[in-house]
Scaffold this active site. Structure first.
Site, PDB file in Angstrom:
ATOM      1  N   GLU A 232      41.946  43.139  37.877  1.00 46.13           N
ATOM      2  CA  GLU A 232      42.103  42.286  38.956  1.00 46.13           C
ATOM      3  C   GLU A 232      42.527  43.067  40.077  1.00 46.13           C
ATOM      4  O   GLU A 232      42.216  43.074  41.160  1.00 46.13           O
ATOM      5  CB  GLU A 232      42.730  41.142  38.830  1.00 46.13           C
ATOM      6  CG  GLU A 232      41.810  39.812  38.230  1.00 46.13           C
ATOM      7  CD  GLU A 232      40.414  39.587  38.979  1.00 46.13           C
ATOM      8  OE1 GLU A 232      39.466  39.971  38.626  1.00 46.13           O
ATOM      9  OE2 GLU A 232      40.716  38.544  39.755  1.00 46.13           O
TER      10      GLU A 232
ATOM     11  N   GLU B 275      31.203  42.658  41.275  1.00 46.51           N
ATOM     12  CA  GLU B 275      31.248  43.588  42.544  1.00 46.51           C
ATOM     13  C   GLU B 275      30.622  45.028  42.393  1.00 46.51           C
ATOM     14  O   GLU B 275      30.078  45.535  43.132  1.00 46.51           O
ATOM     15  CB  GLU B 275      32.408  43.592  43.368  1.00 46.51           C
ATOM     16  CG  GLU B 275      32.613  42.125  44.036  1.00 46.51           C
ATOM     17  CD  GLU B 275      32.852  40.842  42.988  1.00 46.51           C
ATOM     18  OE1 GLU B 275      33.301  41.162  41.877  1.00 46.51           O
ATOM     19  OE2 GLU B 275      32.934  39.842  43.501  1.00 46.51           O
TER      20      GLU B 275
ATOM     21  N   THR C  50      26.787  35.688  48.581  1.00 46.05           N
ATOM     22  CA  THR C  50      28.005  36.301  47.942  1.00 46.05           C
ATOM     23  C   THR C  50      27.870  35.788  46.676  1.00 46.05           C
ATOM     24  O   THR C  50      28.369  36.518  45.676  1.00 46.05           O
ATOM     25  CB  THR C  50      29.183  35.727  48.748  1.00 46.05           C
ATOM     26  OG1 THR C  50      30.222  36.693  48.198  1.00 46.05           O
ATOM     27  CG2 THR C  50      29.501  34.212  48.617  1.00 46.05           C
TER      28      THR C  50
ATOM     29  N   ASP D  36      36.705  38.701  51.662  1.00 51.82           N
ATOM     30  CA  ASP D  36      35.704  39.449  51.754  1.00 51.82           C
ATOM     31  C   ASP D  36      34.220  38.793  52.107  1.00 51.82           C
ATOM     32  O   ASP D  36      33.822  39.397  52.914  1.00 51.82           O
ATOM     33  CB  ASP D  36      35.677  39.828  49.957  1.00 51.82           C
ATOM     34  CG  ASP D  36      35.734  38.469  49.194  1.00 51.82           C
ATOM     35  OD1 ASP D  36      36.025  37.225  49.860  1.00 51.82           O
ATOM     36  OD2 ASP D  36      35.804  38.639  48.174  1.00 51.82           O
TER      37      ASP D  36
HETATM   38  C1  DMJ Z   1      31.790  35.315  43.145  1.00 46.85           C
HETATM   39  O1  DMJ Z   1      32.090  33.841  43.073  1.00 46.85           O
HETATM   40  C2  DMJ Z   1      31.390  35.537  44.706  1.00 46.85           C
HETATM   41  O2  DMJ Z   1      31.110  36.827  44.825  1.00 46.85           O
HETATM   42  C3  DMJ Z   1      32.933  35.446  45.815  1.00 46.85           C
HETATM   43  O3  DMJ Z   1      32.344  35.678  46.985  1.00 46.85           O
HETATM   44  C4  DMJ Z   1      33.831  36.162  45.071  1.00 46.85           C
HETATM   45  N1  DMJ Z   1      33.557  36.936  43.853  1.00 46.85           N
HETATM   46  C5  DMJ Z   1      32.979  36.087  42.847  1.00 46.85           C
HETATM   47  C6  DMJ Z   1      32.830  37.158  41.714  1.00 46.85           C
HETATM   48  O4  DMJ Z   1      33.574  38.054  41.587  1.00 46.85           O
END
Ligand code: DMJ
Length: 469
Positions: free
Chosen positions: A351, A370, A454, A254
């Site tokens: 999940e 998200e 992120t 992602d």
């Molecule tokens: C976070 O720690 C970050 O967004 C990571 O990139 C993946 N997702 C988790 C939260 O769901």
């Protein structure tokens, strides 16, 4: 207790939303969530703010000085032998955005006096980067408190040896004291999600090494894409050979895509832009598929594009937000509609879901952000109140399913409403931040200047440009 008696008692108590054997997510009913409280924007903003603060205070009372609050036992959890104050670091920018300035200042004082990285312990480079380095740099850009930048630089210097591999792609772990790195088996997200944090640090310190190492890793990974342009889900960073050739957009891949796009935006980086432009086309061509009016992303073989699974993970839900930022509103709206329909049938996003069989595959709910993040970006771009209604629903379910007398907690099973003694730090840095921002005025965050990492930490184009001059 075996599952059956437990299930029976839960069903009898009416607290399960388990699908019956004949039900799939196609024919399952939409669940309701009743919220009698006022829902105008100002009230929602106030309620989210006070729920955030209530849980923050419980963290302070029971887990201060540690990485995470355990919200049911009211104890704490540390990720390593010495705490890195992960929840505290992750919360500063959210405290500031919500106007809890004194709390933020007190937290910065505590961190400045107590956070040290000189520990003989192995850490995961990716998680420590997105959570701790990202949190420190975001807090620095909002406060200009130099102590935060000093800490950020110290941490990044200790992470840098991870990038000294034969390929330039980072090892997964590094010892913060000895700076010995290890862990060959990695994935695109753990290789390609540094450039925002490391690039910001380069601009803020005037030392290009951080940006260069992070960019090199990203470019080297991109260089190992297949002939049709896809990356797999596991690679040996020493040999550069793929170990798992399944391509998807979920966890483990992602934020690699996210950082290609966001690095182009934050640093006006043309190479990242062209890597993103090509990647988004192949994602759309090989992974995206419409079924029964819903848009999903499949798991496919990176060399052939052949479908491997029709699995959706709740982490996939970042894609609607990313496509919104990129201006592809058509696909973003369709994706968000798919995710939201699943939320309303299950009361949150589990999940993972098999969207072929239309059944839940794995059903913990970790309070992930998200889908909320995507609603926030879509609302900013379209002004459509549909996304406000979604936000009300997210908040309602969080309150009804994941709120205890003291704090919020994850669910080990969404369908059985089983509480879990866990509260990830991204609840503070992302989940509550994006929910709050969805209802806040646009001036709270100027998206023409701010790029969120992120992990929901703010990087400011204006500040990074100015610092590099
Ligand atoms: C976070 O720690 C970050 O967004 C990571 O990139 C993946 N997702 C988790 C939260 O769901």
């Amino acid at each position: 207790m075996s599952l059956n008696p437990l299930l029976i008692s839960l069903l009898a108590a009416g607290v399960s939303n388990l699908l019956t054997p004949s039900q799939t997510l196609d024919n399952a009913p939409v669940l309701t969530c009743v919220d009698e409280q006022p829902k105008d924007k100002a009230s929602m903003q106030g309620r989210i703010r006070s729920e955030f603060f209530r849980t923050w205070r419980v963290y302070k009372e029971h887990a201060w000085g540690h990485d995470e609050l355990k919200p049911l036992s009211l104890t704490h959890k540390d990720w390593h032998s010495a705490p890195l104050l992960i929840t505290a670091v992750e919360s500063i920018d959210t405290l500031l955005l919500m106007g809890f300035n004194d709390e933020a200042q007190e937290t910065i004082e505590y961190i400045s006096s107590n956070l040290r990285f000189d520990h003989d312990m192995d850490v995961g480079v990716f998680e420590v980067n997105i959570r701790v380095l990202g949190g420190l740099l975001s807090a620095y850009q909002l406060t200009l408190d130099k102590r935060l930048l000093v800490l950020a630089k110290d941490l990044a210097d200790r992470l840098l040896p991870a990038f000294d591999s034969p390929t330039g792609m980072p090892y997964t772990h590094v010892n913060l004291k000895t700076q010995k790195a290890h862990g060959n088996q990695s994935n695109p997200a753990e290789i390609g999600s540094y450039i925002l944090e490391f690039g910001a640090l380069s601009r803020l310190t005037g030392n290009p090494i951080y940006f260069d190492k992070a960019k090199r890793a990203l470019v080297k990974l991109y260089g190992r894409r297949s002939e049709i342009g896809l990356v797999g889900s596991k690679i040996d960073i020493v040999t550069g050979k793929w170990i798992d050739t399944t391509s998807h957009i979920g966890g483990g891949i992602d934020s690699y895509y996210e950082y290609l796009f966001k690095a182009a935006r934050l640093f006006d980086d043309k190479e990242c832009k062209s890597m993103w432009e090509e990647s988004k086309e192949v994602i759309k061509f090989y992974l995206a598929e419409e079924r029964k009016g819903r848009l999903w992303h499949a798991h496919v073989h990176m060399d052939t594009g052949e479908r491997v699974h029709r699995y959706f993970s709740s982490l996939d839900a970042f894609m609607a937000g990313l496509l919104t930022l990129d201006g592809n509103l058509d696909d973003a709206k369709k994706l968000q509609a798919t995710y939201y329909e699943m939320w309303t049938k299950l009361g949150a996003l589990p999940e993972s879901i098999d969207y072929d069989a239309m059944r839940v595959l794995w059903d913990p709910f970790l309070l992930r952000p998200e889908i909320i993040e995507s609603a926030f970006y879509l609302h900013r771009a379209t002004k459509d109140t549909l996304y406000i209604r979604m936000g009300e629903r997210f908040f309602c379910d969080l309150i009804q399913r994941c709120r205890s007398e003291e704090a919020f907690h994850a669910l080990s099973s969404l369908s059985l409403n089983l509480s879990e003694d866990q509260l990830e730090s991204f609840f503070f840095s992302e989940t509550m931040k994006y929910l709050y921002l969805l209802f806040a005025s646009e001036s709270t965050v100027d998206l023409s200047d701010v790029v969120f990492t992120t992990e929901g930490h703010l990087m400011k184009k204006s500040m990074l440009r100015a610092s590099s001059q």
